[in-house]
Enzyme design. Structure first.
Site, PDB file in Angstrom:
ATOM      1  N   TYR A   9       0.812  -1.211   0.000  1.00 49.06           N
ATOM      2  CA  TYR A   9       0.000   0.000   0.000  1.00 49.06           C
ATOM      3  C   TYR A   9       0.850   1.268   0.000  1.00 49.06           C
ATOM      4  O   TYR A   9       0.405   2.318  -0.425  1.00 49.06           O
ATOM      5  CB  TYR A   9      -0.904   0.031   1.239  1.00 49.06           C
ATOM      6  CG  TYR A   9      -2.173  -0.750   1.105  1.00 49.06           C
ATOM      7  CD1 TYR A   9      -2.157  -2.131   0.993  1.00 49.06           C
ATOM      8  CD2 TYR A   9      -3.402  -0.100   1.098  1.00 49.06           C
ATOM      9  CE1 TYR A   9      -3.330  -2.847   0.888  1.00 49.06           C
ATOM     10  CE2 TYR A   9      -4.578  -0.812   0.996  1.00 49.06           C
ATOM     11  CZ  TYR A   9      -4.543  -2.184   0.893  1.00 49.06           C
ATOM     12  OH  TYR A   9      -5.715  -2.881   0.797  1.00 49.06           O
ATOM     13  N   LYS A  57       3.730 -15.395   3.537  1.00 47.06           N
ATOM     14  CA  LYS A  57       3.957 -16.186   2.325  1.00 47.06           C
ATOM     15  C   LYS A  57       5.455 -16.461   2.270  1.00 47.06           C
ATOM     16  O   LYS A  57       6.147 -16.105   1.307  1.00 47.06           O
ATOM     17  CB  LYS A  57       3.441 -15.409   1.100  1.00 47.06           C
ATOM     18  CG  LYS A  57       3.446 -16.182  -0.205  1.00 47.06           C
ATOM     19  CD  LYS A  57       2.390 -17.274  -0.285  1.00 47.06           C
ATOM     20  CE  LYS A  57       2.550 -18.087  -1.564  1.00 47.06           C
ATOM     21  NZ  LYS A  57       1.712 -19.309  -1.577  1.00 47.06           N
ATOM     22  N   ASP A  83      -2.329 -18.441   1.622  1.00 46.07           N
ATOM     23  CA  ASP A  83      -3.290 -19.189   0.793  1.00 46.07           C
ATOM     24  C   ASP A  83      -4.004 -20.246   1.629  1.00 46.07           C
ATOM     25  O   ASP A  83      -5.218 -20.442   1.532  1.00 46.07           O
ATOM     26  CB  ASP A  83      -2.618 -19.785  -0.452  1.00 46.07           C
ATOM     27  CG  ASP A  83      -1.298 -20.480  -0.166  1.00 46.07           C
ATOM     28  OD1 ASP A  83      -0.771 -20.350   0.960  1.00 46.07           O
ATOM     29  OD2 ASP A  83      -0.790 -21.164  -1.068  1.00 46.07           O
ATOM     30  N   ASP A 102      -6.082  -7.042   4.336  1.00 43.86           N
ATOM     31  CA  ASP A 102      -7.217  -6.450   3.621  1.00 43.86           C
ATOM     32  C   ASP A 102      -8.079  -7.563   3.028  1.00 43.86           C
ATOM     33  O   ASP A 102      -9.301  -7.590   3.193  1.00 43.86           O
ATOM     34  CB  ASP A 102      -6.703  -5.524   2.511  1.00 43.86           C
ATOM     35  CG  ASP A 102      -7.843  -4.951   1.684  1.00 43.86           C
ATOM     36  OD1 ASP A 102      -8.821  -4.496   2.279  1.00 43.86           O
ATOM     37  OD2 ASP A 102      -7.747  -4.990   0.437  1.00 43.86           O
ATOM     38  N   ASP A 129     -12.050  -9.205   4.499  1.00 44.83           N
ATOM     39  CA  ASP A 129     -13.314  -9.300   3.753  1.00 44.83           C
ATOM     40  C   ASP A 129     -13.837 -10.736   3.781  1.00 44.83           C
ATOM     41  O   ASP A 129     -15.038 -10.985   3.939  1.00 44.83           O
ATOM     42  CB  ASP A 129     -13.140  -8.870   2.289  1.00 44.83           C
ATOM     43  CG  ASP A 129     -13.412  -7.389   2.067  1.00 44.83           C
ATOM     44  OD1 ASP A 129     -13.067  -6.596   2.966  1.00 44.83           O
ATOM     45  OD2 ASP A 129     -13.956  -7.038   1.006  1.00 44.83           O
TER      46      ASP A 129
HETATM   47  C1  IPM Z   1     -10.332  -1.450   3.858  1.00 49.15           C
HETATM   48  C2  IPM Z   1     -10.587  -0.914   2.480  1.00 49.15           C
HETATM   49  C3  IPM Z   1      -9.451   0.029   2.086  1.00 49.15           C
HETATM   50  C4  IPM Z   1      -8.164  -0.771   2.118  1.00 49.15           C
HETATM   51  C5  IPM Z   1      -9.636   0.731   0.724  1.00 49.15           C
HETATM   52  C6  IPM Z   1     -10.935   1.500   0.670  1.00 49.15           C
HETATM   53  C7  IPM Z   1      -8.486   1.593   0.361  1.00 49.15           C
HETATM   54  O1  IPM Z   1     -10.723  -1.953   1.573  1.00 49.15           O
HETATM   55  O2  IPM Z   1     -10.250  -0.641   4.805  1.00 49.15           O
HETATM   56  O3  IPM Z   1     -10.221  -2.671   4.009  1.00 49.15           O
HETATM   57  O4  IPM Z   1      -7.820  -1.444   1.132  1.00 49.15           O
HETATM   58  O5  IPM Z   1      -7.475  -0.727   3.133  1.00 49.15           O
HETATM   59 MG    MG Z   2     -10.729  -3.865   2.451  1.00 46.11          MG
END
Ligand code: IPM
Ligand code: MG
Length: 368
Positions: free
Chosen positions: A143, A200, A233, A257, A261
């Site tokens: 990032y 990894k 993975d 990240d 999710d």
């Molecule tokens: C998160 C989001 C952010 C990230 C984006 C919006 C830049 O996906 O906070 O997980 O990738 O960190």
């Molecule tokens: Mg995210």
């Protein structure tokens, strides 16, 4: 009466709708516990680009730095989507404020609310007992690496026409790994004493160094914590195969990240996942989800991740454990009574129990 100054960043999409519910909950907490929370809004993301040309105006950063805590909703949307690297993007606002405030620790708790078990796509016996915390490194890695895009001969295709080359570098320094590992071990001591460090290391040098540093710190200072290593993975697989195995998961920025999710879906909806971003000064609290442009303005977004982020703010920034517990209990009670937003409703939810954003916020406030 204690008084705190909050910097509120509504951002884009559903952001303004859900942050309004977060503020409402904060006001209710203030009234019950005798604390004055003053919220001041500032611009970030696409809204800031539209107003000032920049995703993170200097005034916003100053307001954040001068506050006691920052509450953020979400940034981004199709209006500002572009593959042109020279154009400003809303996400730069979010990354910029994380970096500027030194928020290297991102805590993302994944917890099952029993009444929502049916909202998960996983079988009840798989999600039974899930209670994990992702500790994501937030100011390093891909990032914040070097970025370039350019034309050169080596980027040329077989026909010899010059092609583009794009580079993102993944870099970590030892101290960055050590400080996030420390946060993970500390979190584990407050929980079930188990850290899974995700990397990894079979491919990446950054991961090999990560592993060394994590183990060195563990052996020297946290031998009481159980530590295991897992490749990223495999972690993606184990998270849906046996999620209850995990207690604290510590990992670098991009892996964290992606895995967060995935982990959110264990609970049934990303709309339930709160987060706290901590450094050495002012902290920031935001849902782990995005701006959901497809449902923005419709009044149907789930405000609970924002409200649960307020819970984390009370706990971590203001040391108001009792107030934080009250917010959590209020959310639990509302869910127990069967109230749902659309994303967490399932076939068994009566339609008269499906609420919009504001009504859901009201329900939580009533319980507080
Ligand atoms: C998160 C989001 C952010 C990230 C984006 C919006 C830049 O996906 O906070 O997980 O990738 O960190
Ligand atoms: Mg995210």
């Amino acid at each position: 009466m204690p008084a705190y100054k909050m910097c509120c960043l509504p951002g884009d999409g559903i952001g303004p709708e859900i942050i309004a519910e977060g503020k409402k909950v904060l006001a209710a907490v203030g009234a019950r516990f005798g604390v004055d929370f003053a919220c001041e809004d500032a611009l970030i993301g696409g809204a800031a680009i539209d107003a000032t040309g920049e995703p993170l105006p200097a005034a916003t950063l100053e307001a954040a730095q001068a506050s006691d805590a920052v509450l953020l909703a979400a940034v981004g949307g199709p209006k500002w989507d572009t593959t042109d690297s020279s154009k400003p993007r809303p996400e730069q606002g979010l990354l910029g404020i994380r970096k500027a405030l030194g928020l290297y620790t991102n805590l993302r708790p994944v917890q099952i609310f029993a009444p929502l078990a049916g909202a998960s796509t996983l079988k009840p016996e798989v999600i039974d007992g899930v209670d994990l915390m992702i500790v994501r490194e937030l100011t390093g890695g891909l990032y914040f690496g070097a970025r370039h895009r350019y034309y050169d001969e080596e980027g040329a295709g077989p026909d010899g026409t010059p092609g583009q080359r794009a580079v993102d570098t993944l870099e970590y320094r030892e101290y960055e790994v050590e400080r996030i590992a420390r946060q993970a071990f500390e979190a584990a001591r407050r929980r079930r004493g188990h850290v899974t460090s995700v990397d990894k290391a079979n491919v990446l040098d950054t991961s090999r160094m990560w592993r060394e540093v994590v183990h060195r710190l563990h052996d020297a200072e946290y031998p009481d914590v159980t530590l295991d290593d897992m490749l990223v993975d495999n972690t993606a697989m184990q998270l849906i195969n046996r999620p209850a195995f995990f207690d604290v998961v510590v990992t670098e920025n991009m892996f964290g990240d992606i895995l967060s999710d995935e982990a959110a879906q264990i609970t049934g909806s990303l709309g339930m996942l709160a987060s706290a971003s901590l450094g050495d000064g002012v902290a920031l609290y935001e849902p782990s989800h995005g701006s959901a442009p497809d449902i923005a303005g419709k009044g149907i977004a789930n405000p609970l991740a924002q409200i649960l982020s307020v819970e984390m703010m009370l706990r971590y920034s203001f040391d108001m454990g009792e107030a934080a517990d009250a917010v959590h209990a209020a959310v639990e009670a509302v869910l127990d009574e069967g109230w749902r937003t659309g994303d967490i409703a399932d076939a068994s939810t009566p339609t008269d129990h499906v609420l919009g954003t504001v009504a859901m916020g009201d329900k939580v406030v009533e319980r507080i």
